[in-house]
Design an enzyme around this catalytic site. Structure first.
Site, PDB file in Angstrom:
ATOM      1  N   ASP A 163       0.765  -1.244   0.000  1.00 43.84           N
ATOM      2  CA  ASP A 163       0.000   0.000   0.000  1.00 43.84           C
ATOM      3  C   ASP A 163       0.799   1.299   0.000  1.00 43.84           C
ATOM      4  O   ASP A 163       0.598   2.153  -0.835  1.00 43.84           O
ATOM      5  CB  ASP A 163      -0.942   0.039   1.207  1.00 43.84           C
ATOM      6  CG  ASP A 163      -1.878  -1.155   1.242  1.00 43.84           C
ATOM      7  OD1 ASP A 163      -1.714  -2.067   0.414  1.00 43.84           O
ATOM      8  OD2 ASP A 163      -2.774  -1.173   2.100  1.00 43.84           O
ATOM      9  N   GLU A 390       2.308  -9.287  11.567  1.00 43.51           N
ATOM     10  CA  GLU A 390       2.131  -8.780  10.204  1.00 43.51           C
ATOM     11  C   GLU A 390       3.488  -8.403   9.589  1.00 43.51           C
ATOM     12  O   GLU A 390       3.773  -8.719   8.443  1.00 43.51           O
ATOM     13  CB  GLU A 390       1.200  -7.557  10.273  1.00 43.51           C
ATOM     14  CG  GLU A 390       0.612  -7.126   8.954  1.00 43.51           C
ATOM     15  CD  GLU A 390      -0.357  -5.951   9.138  1.00 43.51           C
ATOM     16  OE1 GLU A 390      -0.525  -5.463  10.282  1.00 43.51           O
ATOM     17  OE2 GLU A 390      -0.936  -5.522   8.126  1.00 43.51           O
TER      18      GLU A 390
HETATM   19  C1  GLC Z   1      -2.918  -4.304   3.590  1.00 44.26           C
HETATM   20  C2  GLC Z   1      -1.732  -4.834   2.827  1.00 44.26           C
HETATM   21  C3  GLC Z   1      -2.184  -5.808   1.743  1.00 44.26           C
HETATM   22  C4  GLC Z   1      -3.003  -6.913   2.390  1.00 44.26           C
HETATM   23  C5  GLC Z   1      -4.138  -6.348   3.285  1.00 44.26           C
HETATM   24  C6  GLC Z   1      -4.787  -7.409   4.131  1.00 44.26           C
HETATM   25  O1  GLC Z   1      -3.747  -3.552   2.794  1.00 44.26           O
HETATM   26  O2  GLC Z   1      -0.998  -3.806   2.261  1.00 44.26           O
HETATM   27  O3  GLC Z   1      -1.102  -6.364   1.059  1.00 44.26           O
HETATM   28  O4  GLC Z   1      -3.540  -7.728   1.417  1.00 44.26           O
HETATM   29  O5  GLC Z   1      -3.644  -5.367   4.148  1.00 44.26           O
HETATM   30  O6  GLC Z   1      -3.840  -8.119   4.875  1.00 44.26           O
END
Ligand code: GLC
Length: 418
Positions: A163, A390
């Site tokens: 992101d 994470e």
């Molecule tokens: C965030 C991360 C993405 C992931 C999501 C759910 O948006 O950047 O890569 O898929 O979270 O974990």
């Protein structure tokens, strides 16, 4: 480390809802995410094939008429998340977002099929999934390859899965933020703001979302009108590998997907043009600023995952990767600490993420055995000590972001059993 295997399985089971699995059990991500689900299915394949296939089927159930599989499916229409299904307002049978994510699912399915002996009914279900995946991959070439070079453009940072990577800083500068933009973030209620994207990033994300919504998600229109348009190396490496893997796995089902082959001969030729010998690196290309994005990020090294048939370039990338930060206790950082955009604890701008390590590892297995083993062992060690967060601090190993993170647990199982 029997104990860690048990914990990894529990993380997945506890995050499981009706046929799909949340990225984590807190309120940060209360829905089904596209590439998370693919990684999660791989994790399940080591102890519950039924869950693995259901996870994939549930993801495919959200496929749009035109072939796209959205980046988020909101099965239970939870509204605590922002942006939720109401914000997106896509009007599909499964409420969803209106953009996609890296199609890692094809590679994961090939891996599951290759590694397991599926029974007849499981093979039938996989066949249905695979046919729909073909439509998904074709969607990228039909709607996102506007320059007809065999590469797909992404039109929103969220499509990359990374992101707030600094790769998007320049492209986001071109997004003219909507006047009187109003929205309320929810992520900051459940996560530390020093680890999360900034307000200026969110302003860009939501402005783009609103523009796509205004265009009713018409796939041609949103690409042409988007203020953000990038040929991303990480994304296209995953797409090329997905296409190759889907062609291969289709043979096991007596399906003939060879028409997809033409797509990748062109893709490889085009992608190689983004290699800059003086930097020994690939860089993503920003169509709005008409420039290469010279950030030394780990996703540039996902090129190894694409298995390009250019040994010379592959070797140069591997040499450079060895200097990136594999001498540290914890690696790979998502951005090179020497890069001026690096931030030690902020999401995709520095911390170590398990899926990045996995993608690089998968790209190296057939190219450099020793180096790939090092990555595997270090990643296993990190997870065995710290368990399933994470992301992690590369200096201290400190756990960051959400706990009980599904893909960290799922990929632990894959690293462990291979
Ligand atoms: C965030 C991360 C993405 C992931 C999501 C759910 O948006 O950047 O890569 O898929 O979270 O974990």
């Amino acid at each position: 480390m029997k104990e860690t295997i048990k914990i990894a399985k529990e993380v997945l089971i506890n995050n499981r809802r009706s046929g799909y699995t949340l990225p984590t059990n807190n309120e940060l991500y209360p829905a089904q995410w596209n590439w998370d689900s693919a990684f999660i299915a791989l994790g399940y394949s080591y102890f519950n094939m039924e869950y693995a296939i259901e996870e994939l089927e549930k993801l495919i159930s959200g496929q749009w008429e035109d072939g796209m599989i959205p980046h988020i499916l909101f099965h239970d229409t939870d509204e605590t998340y922002f942006p939720n299904h109401k914000t997106w307002d896509c009007g599909n049978k499964v409420p969803s977002s209106g953009i996609t994510q890296p199609p890692i699912i094809a590679t994961i399915i090939k891996k599951i099929v290759d590694q397991n002996k599926l029974d007849q009914s499981q093979m039938k279900r996989m066949e249905l999934i695979i046919k729909k995946l073909k439509k998904y991959l074709e969607w990228f070439y039909s709607y996102r390859d506007t320059n007809k070079i065999g590469l797909a453009a992404i039109i929103h940072p969220w499509e990359s899965g990374l992101d707030n990577s600094p790769i998007w800083d320049g492209p986001l500068d071109k997004v003219k933020i909507e006047e009187n933009l109003k929205y309320e973030r929810r992520d900051l209620n459940v996560s530390r703001s020093s680890n999360r994207p900034l307000k200026k990033d969110y302003d860009g994300y939501i402005t783009l979302l609103n523009q796509f919504k205004k265009n009713k998600y018409n796939p041609n229109k949103i690409v042409n009108d988007s203020m953000f348009n990038v040929i991303d190396i990480g994304f296209n490496s995953i797409l090329i590998r997905a296409t190759k893997d889907l062609i291969e796995v289709s043979k096991k089902f007596n399906l003939d997907f060879t028409d997809l082959k033409n797509k990748i001969s062109k893709s490889e030729e085009s992608l190689i043009k983004f290699y800059k010998d003086e930097d020994q690196s690939f860089f993503s290309y920003d169509f709005k600023n008409h420039s290469l994005i010279k950030v030394d990020a780990i996703s540039n090294y996902f090129i190894l995952f694409a298995n390009l048939e250019n040994q010379k370039i592959n070797n140069k990338i591997i040499d450079k990767l060895k200097k990136y930060n594999s001498q540290k206790d914890y690696f790979f950082t998502t951005v090179n600490p020497k890069d001026k955009t690096f931030e030690e604890t902020r999401y995709w701008r520095g911390p170590v993420w398990i899926n990045s390590n996995w993608i690089v590892y998968q790209g190296l297995i057939n190219k450099d055995k020793n180096f790939s083993s090092l990555i595997k062992n270090k990643t296993l060690e990190l997870l065995e000590n710290k368990k399933f967060y994470e992301y992690y601090n590369y200096k201290t190993g400190e756990c960051l972001g959400a706990n009980n993170f599904s893909w960290s647990a799922a990929l632990y199982l894959d690293f462990k059993f291979n």
